[in-house]
Design an enzyme around this catalytic site. Structure first.
Site, short mmCIF file in Angstrom:
data_model
loop_
_atom_site.label_atom_id
_atom_site.label_comp_id
_atom_site.label_asym_id
_atom_site.label_seq_id
_atom_site.Cartn_x
_atom_site.Cartn_y
_atom_site.Cartn_z
N ASN A 11 41.76 34.15 33.73
CA ASN A 11 41.64 34.04 32.28
C ASN A 11 41.33 35.44 31.73
O ASN A 11 40.21 35.92 31.86
CB ASN A 11 40.50 33.05 31.95
CG ASN A 11 40.19 32.98 30.47
OD1 ASN A 11 40.94 33.51 29.65
ND2 ASN A 11 39.08 32.34 30.13
N TRP A 12 42.34 36.05 31.16
CA TRP A 12 42.18 37.45 30.71
C TRP A 12 41.39 37.57 29.41
O TRP A 12 41.05 38.67 28.99
CB TRP A 12 43.54 38.12 30.53
CG TRP A 12 44.34 38.25 31.79
CD1 TRP A 12 43.98 37.81 33.05
CD2 TRP A 12 45.63 38.85 31.93
NE1 TRP A 12 44.97 38.11 33.95
CE2 TRP A 12 46.00 38.74 33.29
CE3 TRP A 12 46.51 39.46 31.04
CZ2 TRP A 12 47.22 39.23 33.77
CZ3 TRP A 12 47.72 39.94 31.52
CH2 TRP A 12 48.06 39.84 32.87
N LYS A 13 41.18 36.47 28.72
CA LYS A 13 40.48 36.47 27.43
C LYS A 13 41.14 37.49 26.48
O LYS A 13 42.35 37.67 26.56
CB LYS A 13 38.99 36.73 27.63
CG LYS A 13 38.41 35.78 28.69
CD LYS A 13 36.93 35.76 28.75
CE LYS A 13 36.48 34.78 29.83
NZ LYS A 13 35.05 34.65 29.91
N HIS A 99 37.68 25.91 26.35
CA HIS A 99 36.84 26.94 26.98
C HIS A 99 35.54 27.08 26.17
O HIS A 99 35.55 26.94 24.94
CB HIS A 99 37.59 28.27 27.02
CG HIS A 99 36.89 29.30 27.83
ND1 HIS A 99 35.82 30.01 27.34
CD2 HIS A 99 37.06 29.71 29.11
CE1 HIS A 99 35.37 30.82 28.29
NE2 HIS A 99 36.11 30.66 29.37
N GLU A 101 33.93 29.51 25.17
CA GLU A 101 33.96 30.49 24.07
C GLU A 101 34.65 29.91 22.84
O GLU A 101 34.29 30.24 21.71
CB GLU A 101 34.63 31.78 24.55
CG GLU A 101 33.71 32.55 25.49
CD GLU A 101 34.42 33.35 26.57
OE1 GLU A 101 35.62 33.63 26.45
OE2 GLU A 101 33.75 33.69 27.57
N GLU A 171 32.62 25.15 34.19
CA GLU A 171 32.15 26.50 33.90
C GLU A 171 30.80 26.43 33.21
O GLU A 171 30.74 26.28 31.98
CB GLU A 171 33.14 27.24 33.00
CG GLU A 171 34.54 27.34 33.59
CD GLU A 171 35.29 28.53 33.00
OE1 GLU A 171 35.70 29.39 33.78
OE2 GLU A 171 35.45 28.58 31.78
N GLY A 177 30.50 35.36 32.46
CA GLY A 177 30.38 36.76 32.05
C GLY A 177 28.98 37.32 32.18
O GLY A 177 28.69 38.38 31.64
N SER A 217 31.51 33.95 36.60
CA SER A 217 31.16 35.09 37.45
C SER A 217 31.65 34.96 38.90
O SER A 217 30.93 35.34 39.83
CB SER A 217 29.65 35.36 37.39
OG SER A 217 29.26 35.64 36.06
N GLY A 238 37.39 35.10 35.11
CA GLY A 238 37.48 35.94 33.91
C GLY A 238 37.52 37.41 34.31
O GLY A 238 38.55 37.91 34.75
N GLY A 239 36.39 38.07 34.19
CA GLY A 239 36.29 39.52 34.42
C GLY A 239 37.02 40.02 35.67
O GLY A 239 37.77 41.00 35.60
P1 PGA Z 1 33.84 35.21 34.09
O1 PGA Z 1 34.60 34.21 33.10
O2 PGA Z 1 34.53 35.10 35.43
O3 PGA Z 1 34.02 36.58 33.48
O4 PGA Z 1 32.43 34.79 34.16
C1 PGA Z 1 35.07 32.98 33.52
C2 PGA Z 1 35.69 32.22 32.37
O5 PGA Z 1 35.16 32.27 31.26
O6 PGA Z 1 36.73 31.55 32.54
#
Ligand code: PGA
Length: 255
Positions: A11-13, A99, A101, A171, A177, A217, A238-239
């Protein structure tokens, strides 16, 4: 060997221009043993503006892609929104829905996520439905209840046949994050609970077949241990998915 094929998603956001996306995808494609994509489903979720570029780079590679969000409406006066048919026309197979966010910053409720889930499924897109509790909810001992409610409300009206195309991602908001990962045992416990909820809503067979990803994470260092748990069928990253070396390493640890 589990009956559930492992699934690793990036997930590149809100990261990467289309030029940067092209670079990242070329590196992923180059570094990934093609055989691997028959053993693990690999999917990236770039921003909308990069989807076309990603589709070009990944053509015939076995690597799939999707979008991070979608409207529940078909078309019309919805400024700034993107429809399911627009995504399908670009060759998207999956779409991330609900998600945390989106829930937190854009006020998406379980009801909205439910409408989006129904629209994705009726349009031939496979939803990656995200659920997870906040730190406060966990500290109050509400995590199981909150996640069960999210699963129940977001999947309301979904039929058993369509469940074949639904992926769930657990999640915990406190792990996204933050560099703070749920321990493999904590994650496994929640994945078992989610399977329980799916069994109550549908059947033991469907609960046993649905892939449940862990997100929050995940890195190349902790992925192997998390993915080795019975009920963890891969990850939503994500990251660490923004760097091809780490992402490839994570995919390799799903084997
Ligand atoms: P993260 O994000 O790996 O940076 O914690 C995961 C996500 O929100 O899908």
């Amino acid at each position: 060997m589990s009956l559930r094929k492992k699934f690793v998603a990036g997930n590149w956001k809100m990261n990467k221009t289309f030029i940067e996306s092209s670079e990242l995808c070329k590196n992923i494609k180059q570094g990934l043993d093609k055989k691997l994509t028959s053993d693990v489903d690999v999917v990236v979720f770039p921003p909308f503006t990069s989807i076309y570029t990603v589709s070009e780079v990944f053509r015939d590679s076995g690597i799939m892609y999707g979008a991070q969000n979608m409207s529940y409406k078909d078309d019309g006066a919805m400024t700034g929104e993107i429809s399911a048919s627009m995504l399908s026309a670009l060759g998207c197979e999956y779409v991330i829905l609900g998600h945390s966010e989106r829930r937190q910053y854009f006020h998406e409720t379980n009801q909205i996520v439910n409408l989006k889930t129904a629209k994705a499924l009726s349009s031939g897109l496979k939803p990656v439905l995200c659920v997870g509790e906040t730190l406060e909810q966990r500290e109050q001992g509400l995590h199981v209840k909150v996640v069960d409610e999210q699963i129940t409300l977001c999947l309301k009206g979904v039929c058993a046949v369509d469940m074949e195309n639904v992926i769930v991602a657990y999640e915990p908001v406190w792990a996204i994050g933050t560099g703070k990962t749920a321990s493999p045992e904590q994650a496994e416990e929640m994945h078992r609970q989610i399977r329980n909820s799916l069994e109550n809503l549908f059947s033991a067979t469907i609960a046993g077949r649905t892939r449940i990803l862990y997100g929050g994470s995940v890195t190349d260092k902790n992925a192997g241990e998390l993915f080795s748990m019975n009920n963890i069928d891969g990850g939503l990253i994500g990251g660490a998915s923004l760097k091809h070396e780490a992402f490839i390493q994570i995919i390799n640890s799903a084997l």
